[in-house]
Design a protein around this motif. Structure first.
Motif, PDB file in Angstrom:
ATOM      1  N   ALA A   1       0.702  -1.695   0.179  1.00 52.17           N
ATOM      2  CA  ALA A   1       0.005  -0.042  -0.390  1.00 52.17           C
ATOM      3  C   ALA A   1       1.015   1.671   0.106  1.00 52.17           C
ATOM      4  O   ALA A   1       0.515   1.903  -0.659  1.00 52.17           O
ATOM      5  N   LEU A   2       1.636   1.587   0.259  1.00 55.09           N
ATOM      6  CA  LEU A   2       2.547   2.572   0.775  1.00 55.09           C
ATOM      7  C   LEU A   2       3.679   2.660  -0.236  1.00 55.09           C
ATOM      8  O   LEU A   2       4.480   4.131  -0.884  1.00 55.09           O
ATOM      9  N   ARG A   3       3.797   1.681  -0.774  1.00 53.91           N
ATOM     10  CA  ARG A   3       4.870   1.559  -2.237  1.00 53.91           C
ATOM     11  C   ARG A   3       4.085   2.525  -3.011  1.00 53.91           C
ATOM     12  O   ARG A   3       4.508   2.884  -4.377  1.00 53.91           O
ATOM     13  N   THR A   4       2.192   2.214  -2.946  1.00 54.57           N
ATOM     14  CA  THR A   4       1.193   2.755  -4.005  1.00 54.57           C
ATOM     15  C   THR A   4       1.177   4.043  -3.815  1.00 54.57           C
ATOM     16  O   THR A   4       1.529   4.935  -4.767  1.00 54.57           O
ATOM     17  N   ALA A   5       1.082   4.321  -2.462  1.00 54.66           N
ATOM     18  CA  ALA A   5       0.908   6.114  -2.197  1.00 54.66           C
ATOM     19  C   ALA A   5       2.210   6.857  -2.381  1.00 54.66           C
ATOM     20  O   ALA A   5       1.631   7.760  -2.593  1.00 54.66           O
ATOM     21  N   PHE A   6       3.260   6.261  -1.473  1.00 51.57           N
ATOM     22  CA  PHE A   6       4.695   6.953  -1.863  1.00 51.57           C
ATOM     23  C   PHE A   6       4.893   7.161  -2.934  1.00 51.57           C
ATOM     24  O   PHE A   6       5.908   8.067  -3.821  1.00 51.57           O
ATOM     25  N   GLY A   7       5.031   6.409  -4.064  1.00 49.51           N
ATOM     26  CA  GLY A   7       5.029   6.225  -5.438  1.00 49.51           C
ATOM     27  C   GLY A   7       7.004   6.392  -5.366  1.00 49.51           C
ATOM     28  O   GLY A   7       7.484   5.798  -4.533  1.00 49.51           O
ATOM     29  N   GLU A   8       7.426   7.366  -6.226  1.00 47.01           N
ATOM     30  CA  GLU A   8       9.253   7.526  -6.089  1.00 47.01           C
ATOM     31  C   GLU A   8       9.757   7.991  -4.668  1.00 47.01           C
ATOM     32  O   GLU A   8      10.508   7.979  -4.517  1.00 47.01           O
ATOM     33  N   LEU A   9       9.033   7.983  -4.111  1.00 41.23           N
ATOM     34  CA  LEU A   9       9.467   8.954  -2.232  1.00 41.23           C
ATOM     35  C   LEU A   9       9.463   7.618  -1.947  1.00 41.23           C
ATOM     36  O   LEU A   9      10.539   7.509  -0.877  1.00 41.23           O
ATOM     37  N   VAL A  10       9.881   5.910  -2.132  1.00 43.95           N
ATOM     38  CA  VAL A  10       9.610   4.638  -1.701  1.00 43.95           C
ATOM     39  C   VAL A  10      11.014   4.484  -2.032  1.00 43.95           C
ATOM     40  O   VAL A  10      11.277   4.208  -0.939  1.00 43.95           O
ATOM     41  N   ASP A  11      12.001   5.757  -2.608  1.00 45.21           N
ATOM     42  CA  ASP A  11      13.415   5.223  -3.397  1.00 45.21           C
ATOM     43  C   ASP A  11      13.956   6.567  -3.107  1.00 45.21           C
ATOM     44  O   ASP A  11      15.330   6.788  -3.322  1.00 45.21           O
ATOM     45  N   SER A  12      13.414   7.304  -1.899  1.00 44.17           N
ATOM     46  CA  SER A  12      13.936   9.115  -0.781  1.00 44.17           C
ATOM     47  C   SER A  12      15.144   8.733  -0.658  1.00 44.17           C
ATOM     48  O   SER A  12      14.475   7.445   0.500  1.00 44.17           O
ATOM     49  N   PRO A  13      15.611   9.217  -1.140  1.00 41.37           N
ATOM     50  CA  PRO A  13      17.900   9.065   0.245  1.00 41.37           C
ATOM     51  C   PRO A  13      16.839   9.952   1.489  1.00 41.37           C
ATOM     52  O   PRO A  13      17.949   9.540   1.546  1.00 41.37           O
ATOM     53  N   ASP A  14      15.897  10.758   1.990  1.00 36.46           N
ATOM     54  CA  ASP A  14      15.798  10.650   2.943  1.00 36.46           C
ATOM     55  C   ASP A  14      15.259  10.219   3.487  1.00 36.46           C
ATOM     56  O   ASP A  14      14.948  10.048   4.964  1.00 36.46           O
ATOM     57  N   LEU A  15      14.707   9.484   2.691  1.00 36.94           N
ATOM     58  CA  LEU A  15      13.617   8.547   4.642  1.00 36.94           C
ATOM     59  C   LEU A  15      14.413   7.650   4.789  1.00 36.94           C
ATOM     60  O   LEU A  15      13.883   7.565   6.528  1.00 36.94           O
ATOM     61  N   PRO A  16      15.565   6.133   5.033  1.00 35.13           N
ATOM     62  CA  PRO A  16      16.531   5.810   5.825  1.00 35.13           C
ATOM     63  C   PRO A  16      16.831   6.689   7.056  1.00 35.13           C
ATOM     64  O   PRO A  16      16.383   6.622   8.008  1.00 35.13           O
ATOM     65  N   ALA A  17      16.869   8.165   6.993  1.00 34.81           N
ATOM     66  CA  ALA A  17      17.485   8.469   7.024  1.00 34.81           C
ATOM     67  C   ALA A  17      16.170   9.419   8.557  1.00 34.81           C
ATOM     68  O   ALA A  17      16.471   8.905   9.326  1.00 34.81           O
ATOM     69  N   LEU A  18      15.141   9.867   7.636  1.00 32.64           N
ATOM     70  CA  LEU A  18      14.238   9.830   8.663  1.00 32.64           C
ATOM     71  C   LEU A  18      13.721   9.039   8.818  1.00 32.64           C
ATOM     72  O   LEU A  18      12.871   9.887  10.672  1.00 32.64           O
ATOM     73  N   VAL A  19      13.862   7.777   8.871  1.00 29.69           N
ATOM     74  CA  VAL A  19      13.004   6.334   9.610  1.00 29.69           C
ATOM     75  C   VAL A  19      14.414   6.789  11.177  1.00 29.69           C
ATOM     76  O   VAL A  19      13.252   6.344  12.056  1.00 29.69           O
ATOM     77  N   ASP A  20      15.254   6.633  10.988  1.00 31.62           N
ATOM     78  CA  ASP A  20      16.544   6.383  12.390  1.00 31.62           C
ATOM     79  C   ASP A  20      16.369   7.471  13.176  1.00 31.62           C
ATOM     80  O   ASP A  20      16.222   7.738  14.743  1.00 31.62           O
ATOM     81  N   ALA A  21      15.993   9.254  12.515  1.00 31.34           N
ATOM     82  CA  ALA A  21      15.628  10.213  12.890  1.00 31.34           C
ATOM     83  C   ALA A  21      14.776   9.747  13.743  1.00 31.34           C
ATOM     84  O   ALA A  21      14.437  10.728  15.220  1.00 31.34           O
TER      85      ALA A  21
END
Length: 295
Positions: free
Chosen positions: A102-122
Motif C-alpha cells: 500500500a505504501l509503495r503505491t501511495a508514496f510512489g517515487e518517494l519510496v526511493d527517496s534518499p532521505d527516507l532511511p535517515a528520516l526513519v532513524d531520526a
C-alpha cells in the motif's frame, strides 16, 4: 489552565498530529486491506483490533478495550478471541506485507527517496526519548521490532508517536470526566461557530455502529452532557461551555503530546515528513481527510 510546554512545542504537537494521522490510518484504509484480512481469514473487526493491538500481546480483552477507549468493551470481549485465533504473529506478518504494497503505491517515487532511511532513524531516535508511563498502547508499539523495510518502518515509528499521543488524549478525557460514549457525543455535537479547518466526525449512526454502542447508550450520554451544560437541550449543539471544554481538551492534549517537540531539531522532522503525508493524501486512499492538506 497553565501549560507545561512552550507555544512552539505545543504547536508542533498539533502539526505532528495532522502530518502523522493520515499516514497511520493507511493501515486500515487502503486497497490492499480487504485482501490482506481475507488472506488470514480475519473478519473486518478482528483485522482492525489485531493489526492495531498486536504489539500488546495476548492481553485480556478488558485491557485492549481500555487502551482503545471509545469501543464497547462487550464487543471487544467478542472480537479479541477471534484475533487470538488468527494469531498475533500471523496478523503482524500480514500487516507488514499489506503496508509494503500500500505504501509503495501511495508514496510512489518517494519510496526511493534518499532521505527516507535517515528520516526513519531520526524518528526512531526521537521515540527512544518518549516518557512511556501511563501510555500503554504507545509503550507496546515502542517495543515492536523494526521490519527492515524503510517505508513500513516509517509507518511503524509514526504509529508509536500516534498511539502515544492517543494515550495522552484518553487521560485528558478521563480528567474531564467524559465516559466512552460521552466523549463520542461531545466530539460529534454541532459546533455553533466551527473554526477554520474544522473537520467534523462521521455520522452518528456510523460512529455508533463502528464502536458497537446502542441508541440507548447514545441518549444516556447526550443526557449526561446536557445535564453538565455542555450540549444545548434543544438541537444538540455545543453550548458555550461545551465549546470551551472542546478547546481545553485539544489544548491539553497538545500539551501532553509536546514533550518530543521541545527542540527545533525535532520540529524540523515534521517538514521532512510533509512530502510523505501529501503523497498519502494525494493517493485517494483517504478522501475524507484530503481537505486537511497535510499541513
Amino acid at each position: 489552565m497553565a501549560r507545561r510546554y512552550p507555544d512552539e512545542a505545543r504547536a508542533a504537537a498539533r502539526t505532528a498530529y495532522t502530518r502523522i494521522e493520515p499516514l497511520h490510518v493507511v493501515a486500515y484504509f487502503n486497497p490492499e486491506a480487504q485482501a490482506a484480512s481475507e488472506g488470514v481469514q480475519a473478519d473486518p473487526r478482528a483485522w482492525y483490533f489485531g493489526v492495531r493491538a498486536q504489539p500488546m500481546g495476548e492481553a485480556a480483552p478488558a485491557v485492549v478495550a481500555a487502551a482503545f477507549h471509545s469501543f464497547n468493551p462487550v464487543m471487544v470481549d467478542r472480537v479479541w478471541p477471534r484475533v487470538l485465533k488468527v494469531g498475533l504473529e500471523t496478523l503482524a506478518g500480514a500487516r507488514t506485507e499489506m503496508l509494503d504494497r500500500a505504501l509503495r503505491t501511495a508514496f510512489g517515487e518517494l519510496v526511493d527517496s534518499p532521505d527516507l532511511p535517515a528520516l526513519v532513524d531520526a524518528i526512531s531516535d526521537l521515540n527512544a526519548t518518549l516518557p512511556l508511563g501511563g501510555r500503554p498502547l504507545g509503550a507496546a508499539w515502542a517495543e515492536a521490532p523494526a521490519t527492515g523495510i524503510d517505508h513500513v518502518d516509517l509507518w511503524q515509528e509514526l504509529t508509536i508517536l500516534r498511539e502515544w499521543r492517543g494515550d495522552g488524549h484518553i487521560a485528558v478525557l478521563n480528567h474531564a470526566g467524559l465516559g466512552r460514549v460521552e466523549a463520542i457525543a461531545l466530539h460529534l455535537a454541532e459546533h455553533p461557530d466551527p473554526p477554520k479547518g474544522h473537520v467534523g466526525g462521521p455520522p452518528r449512526e456510523q460512529a455508533l455502529k463502528l464502536r458497537d454502542w446502542s441508541e440507548s447508550d447514545w441518549q444516556d450520554a447526550v443526557a449526561a452532557l446536557v445535564e453538565r451544560g455542555l450540549i444545548e437541550p434543544a438541537g444538540g449543539r455545543l453550548s458555550e461551555a461545551g465549546v470551551e471544554l472542546i478547546d481545553e481538551l485539544e489544548a491539553a492534549t497538545d500539551d501532553a503530546a509536546a514533550y518530543p517537540w521541545r527542540e527545533a531539531e525535532a520540529r524540523e522532522l515534521l517538514e521532512r515528513l510533509r512530502p510523505f503525508t501529501k503523497a498519502v493524501l494525494a493517493s485517494g486512499f483517504l478522501p475524507w481527510v484530503a481537505a486537511r492538506g497535510g499541513s
